[in-house]
Design a protein around this motif. Structure first.
Motif, PDB file in Angstrom:
ATOM      1  N   VAL A  44      12.262   1.432  -0.673  1.00 52.36           N
ATOM      2  CA  VAL A  44      12.206   2.739  -0.035  1.00 52.36           C
ATOM      3  C   VAL A  44      13.609   3.207   0.323  1.00 52.36           C
ATOM      4  O   VAL A  44      14.489   2.398   0.620  1.00 52.36           O
ATOM      5  CB  VAL A  44      11.321   2.661   1.229  1.00 52.36           C
ATOM      6  N   PHE A  45      13.822   4.523   0.276  1.00 51.73           N
ATOM      7  CA  PHE A  45      15.113   5.092   0.625  1.00 51.73           C
ATOM      8  C   PHE A  45      15.553   4.592   2.005  1.00 51.73           C
ATOM      9  O   PHE A  45      14.744   4.284   2.871  1.00 51.73           O
ATOM     10  CB  PHE A  45      15.028   6.618   0.628  1.00 51.73           C
ATOM     11  N   ASP A  46      16.837   4.529   2.198  1.00 47.78           N
ATOM     12  CA  ASP A  46      17.399   3.990   3.438  1.00 47.78           C
ATOM     13  C   ASP A  46      17.432   5.076   4.507  1.00 47.78           C
ATOM     14  O   ASP A  46      18.177   6.042   4.399  1.00 47.78           O
ATOM     15  CB  ASP A  46      18.815   3.464   3.176  1.00 47.78           C
ATOM     16  N   SER A  47      16.595   4.926   5.529  1.00 49.90           N
ATOM     17  CA  SER A  47      16.565   5.872   6.640  1.00 49.90           C
ATOM     18  C   SER A  47      16.184   5.133   7.908  1.00 49.90           C
ATOM     19  O   SER A  47      15.064   4.641   8.026  1.00 49.90           O
ATOM     20  CB  SER A  47      15.557   6.999   6.384  1.00 49.90           C
ATOM     21  N   PRO A  48      17.101   5.030   8.880  1.00 50.80           N
ATOM     22  CA  PRO A  48      16.795   4.342  10.136  1.00 50.80           C
ATOM     23  C   PRO A  48      15.590   4.935  10.843  1.00 50.80           C
ATOM     24  O   PRO A  48      14.864   4.241  11.555  1.00 50.80           O
ATOM     25  CB  PRO A  48      18.075   4.538  10.963  1.00 50.80           C
ATOM     26  N   ASN A  49      15.362   6.231  10.651  1.00 48.42           N
ATOM     27  CA  ASN A  49      14.238   6.883  11.317  1.00 48.42           C
ATOM     28  C   ASN A  49      12.891   6.484  10.723  1.00 48.42           C
ATOM     29  O   ASN A  49      11.861   6.640  11.366  1.00 48.42           O
ATOM     30  CB  ASN A  49      14.395   8.406  11.229  1.00 48.42           C
ATOM     31  N   ILE A  50      12.898   5.973   9.488  1.00 44.71           N
ATOM     32  CA  ILE A  50      11.666   5.511   8.855  1.00 44.71           C
ATOM     33  C   ILE A  50      11.538   4.003   8.975  1.00 44.71           C
ATOM     34  O   ILE A  50      10.436   3.466   9.154  1.00 44.71           O
ATOM     35  CB  ILE A  50      11.640   5.933   7.367  1.00 44.71           C
ATOM     36  N   ASP A  51      12.659   3.305   8.908  1.00 48.99           N
ATOM     37  CA  ASP A  51      12.646   1.835   8.921  1.00 48.99           C
ATOM     38  C   ASP A  51      11.994   1.265  10.177  1.00 48.99           C
ATOM     39  O   ASP A  51      11.450   0.159  10.151  1.00 48.99           O
ATOM     40  CB  ASP A  51      14.067   1.291   8.790  1.00 48.99           C
ATOM     41  N   LYS A  52      12.035   2.000  11.275  1.00 48.73           N
ATOM     42  CA  LYS A  52      11.488   1.470  12.523  1.00 48.73           C
ATOM     43  C   LYS A  52       9.961   1.568  12.591  1.00 48.73           C
ATOM     44  O   LYS A  52       9.353   1.026  13.512  1.00 48.73           O
ATOM     45  CB  LYS A  52      12.112   2.187  13.719  1.00 48.73           C
ATOM     46  N   PHE A  53       9.343   2.251  11.621  1.00 50.25           N
ATOM     47  CA  PHE A  53       7.891   2.390  11.613  1.00 50.25           C
ATOM     48  C   PHE A  53       7.261   1.446  10.582  1.00 50.25           C
ATOM     49  O   PHE A  53       7.857   1.146   9.545  1.00 50.25           O
ATOM     50  CB  PHE A  53       7.481   3.830  11.277  1.00 50.25           C
ATOM     51  N   GLU A  54       6.030   1.022  10.876  1.00 48.57           N
ATOM     52  CA  GLU A  54       5.289   0.202   9.920  1.00 48.57           C
ATOM     53  C   GLU A  54       4.784   1.083   8.779  1.00 48.57           C
ATOM     54  O   GLU A  54       4.314   2.191   9.004  1.00 48.57           O
ATOM     55  CB  GLU A  54       4.097  -0.474  10.613  1.00 48.57           C
ATOM     56  N   LYS A  55       4.881   0.576   7.562  1.00 46.71           N
ATOM     57  CA  LYS A  55       4.438   1.315   6.379  1.00 46.71           C
ATOM     58  C   LYS A  55       3.325   0.530   5.670  1.00 46.71           C
ATOM     59  O   LYS A  55       3.468  -0.667   5.437  1.00 46.71           O
ATOM     60  CB  LYS A  55       5.609   1.569   5.431  1.00 46.71           C
ATOM     61  N   ILE A  56       2.249   1.221   5.327  1.00 45.29           N
ATOM     62  CA  ILE A  56       1.107   0.602   4.661  1.00 45.29           C
ATOM     63  C   ILE A  56       1.037   1.121   3.224  1.00 45.29           C
ATOM     64  O   ILE A  56       0.903   2.330   2.999  1.00 45.29           O
ATOM     65  CB  ILE A  56      -0.218   0.926   5.385  1.00 45.29           C
ATOM     66  N   ALA A  57       1.146   0.227   2.249  1.00 46.87           N
ATOM     67  CA  ALA A  57       1.040   0.633   0.840  1.00 46.87           C
ATOM     68  C   ALA A  57      -0.402   0.976   0.517  1.00 46.87           C
ATOM     69  O   ALA A  57      -1.339   0.318   0.967  1.00 46.87           O
ATOM     70  CB  ALA A  57       1.533  -0.489  -0.074  1.00 46.87           C
ATOM     71  N   ALA A  58      -0.600   2.041  -0.247  1.00 47.63           N
ATOM     72  CA  ALA A  58      -1.946   2.487  -0.614  1.00 47.63           C
ATOM     73  C   ALA A  58      -1.952   2.986  -2.047  1.00 47.63           C
ATOM     74  O   ALA A  58      -0.920   3.394  -2.590  1.00 47.63           O
ATOM     75  CB  ALA A  58      -2.416   3.593   0.325  1.00 47.63           C
ATOM     76  N   VAL A  59      -3.139   2.971  -2.648  1.00 44.73           N
ATOM     77  CA  VAL A  59      -3.324   3.425  -4.029  1.00 44.73           C
ATOM     78  C   VAL A  59      -4.080   4.752  -4.032  1.00 44.73           C
ATOM     79  O   VAL A  59      -5.024   4.937  -3.263  1.00 44.73           O
ATOM     80  CB  VAL A  59      -4.118   2.379  -4.839  1.00 44.73           C
ATOM     81  N   VAL A  60      -3.648   5.678  -4.885  1.00 41.23           N
ATOM     82  CA  VAL A  60      -4.342   6.957  -5.041  1.00 41.23           C
ATOM     83  C   VAL A  60      -5.631   6.710  -5.816  1.00 41.23           C
ATOM     84  O   VAL A  60      -5.606   6.192  -6.932  1.00 41.23           O
ATOM     85  CB  VAL A  60      -3.464   7.976  -5.786  1.00 41.23           C
ATOM     86  N   ILE A  61      -6.776   7.076  -5.223  1.00 44.32           N
ATOM     87  CA  ILE A  61      -8.069   6.832  -5.870  1.00 44.32           C
ATOM     88  C   ILE A  61      -8.766   8.120  -6.281  1.00 44.32           C
ATOM     89  O   ILE A  61      -9.791   8.085  -6.975  1.00 44.32           O
ATOM     90  CB  ILE A  61      -8.988   5.998  -4.971  1.00 44.32           C
ATOM     91  N   ASN A  62      -8.229   9.277  -5.855  1.00 41.83           N
ATOM     92  CA  ASN A  62      -8.846  10.542  -6.250  1.00 41.83           C
ATOM     93  C   ASN A  62      -7.852  11.670  -6.034  1.00 41.83           C
ATOM     94  O   ASN A  62      -6.951  11.566  -5.198  1.00 41.83           O
ATOM     95  CB  ASN A  62     -10.122  10.804  -5.439  1.00 41.83           C
ATOM     96  N   ARG A  63      -8.023  12.765  -6.789  1.00 38.10           N
ATOM     97  CA  ARG A  63      -7.153  13.929  -6.659  1.00 38.10           C
ATOM     98  C   ARG A  63      -8.009  15.181  -6.655  1.00 38.10           C
ATOM     99  O   ARG A  63      -9.033  15.255  -7.328  1.00 38.10           O
ATOM    100  CB  ARG A  63      -6.167  14.029  -7.830  1.00 38.10           C
TER     101      ARG A  63
END
Length: 221
Positions: A44-63
């Motif tokens: 992921v791009f380097d951003s201190p404002n994002i790095d401090k949050f937990e990120k959950i990977a997800a898959v796109v299942i519908n559009r």
């Protein structure tokens, strides 16, 4: 005759084994490609404002393919701690925000949609921040109105150039600051002649979007 029948039976068995191996190879290839996409997503791009949050990977299942309302559905929901308004990103930049949450899935409103707006900014040649509201060029009851997928208005005196990077400003209470969005592709005067409108080319390729990150924002943030 006996030899012919034996050879025929052996050929049928070989064909069956080839079909099984072909299917296994296809599954393996799909698994490898999925693994490579996830590996890329981890960077992921380097951003201190994002790095401090937990990120959950997800898959796109519908559009939702509607020309005026762009949403996707992902396979993570309240069971995984996802809440409405959680930002959604990829390794390249901003995708949108969660608008509906179910137990095991969520609906995401893309920044392409005319109903969604993002507080954003870019910097001029002197490093001065120029703020504005970025919006999707798709609107209800109309087709794509401009050559870009996103638009942003500026005052005539604002220094805006093709190639400038647009990022989130952190205002509005939804998206953290400094999430990349896109680059200025084109600039034109609006119909009043008082403002200029920039077409923003997204960094994310929405046509091939398969995996995303849901950013878990703290309650009350």
């Amino acid at each position: 005759i006996f030899s012919f029948r034996t050879v025929k039976a052996e050929n049928e068995e070989l064909k069956r084994q080839v079909e099984i191996l072909t299917g296994d190879n296809l599954k393996l290839k799909q698994q490898v490609l999925a693994a490579l996409r996830y590996q890329e997503l981890e960077e992921v791009f380097d951003s201190p404002n994002i790095d401090k949050f937990e990120k959950i990977a997800a898959v796109v299942i519908n559009r939702n393919p509607s020309s005026w309302y762009h949403t996707i559905t992902v396979n993570k929901g309240s069971k995984h701690g996802i809440r409405v308004d959680d930002p959604v990103i990829t390794n390249k930049g901003l995708v949108g925000k969660v608008v509906t949450v179910y137990q095991t899935s969520s609906e995401v409103l893309l920044i392409l949609d005319g109903e969604g707006q993002v507080a954003a900014f870019l910097r001029d040649s002197q490093g001065k921040a120029i703020f504005g509201i970025l919006r999707g060029a798709y609107k209800r009851g109309s087709r794509l109105e401009f050559t870009g997928h996103l638009e942003m208005d500026f005052k005539l005196e604002d220094e805006v150039n093709v190639g400038d990077l647009v990022v989130t400003s952190g205002y509005g209470g939804v998206y953290p600051k400094d999430i990349p969005i896109g680059t200025v592709k084109d600039i034109r005067l609006d119909s009043s002649g008082l403002l200029k409108t920039a077409a923003i080319e997204p960094l994310v390729n929405f046509d091939s979007l398969e995996e995303v990150y849901l950013v878990k924002m703290p309650e009350g943030s």
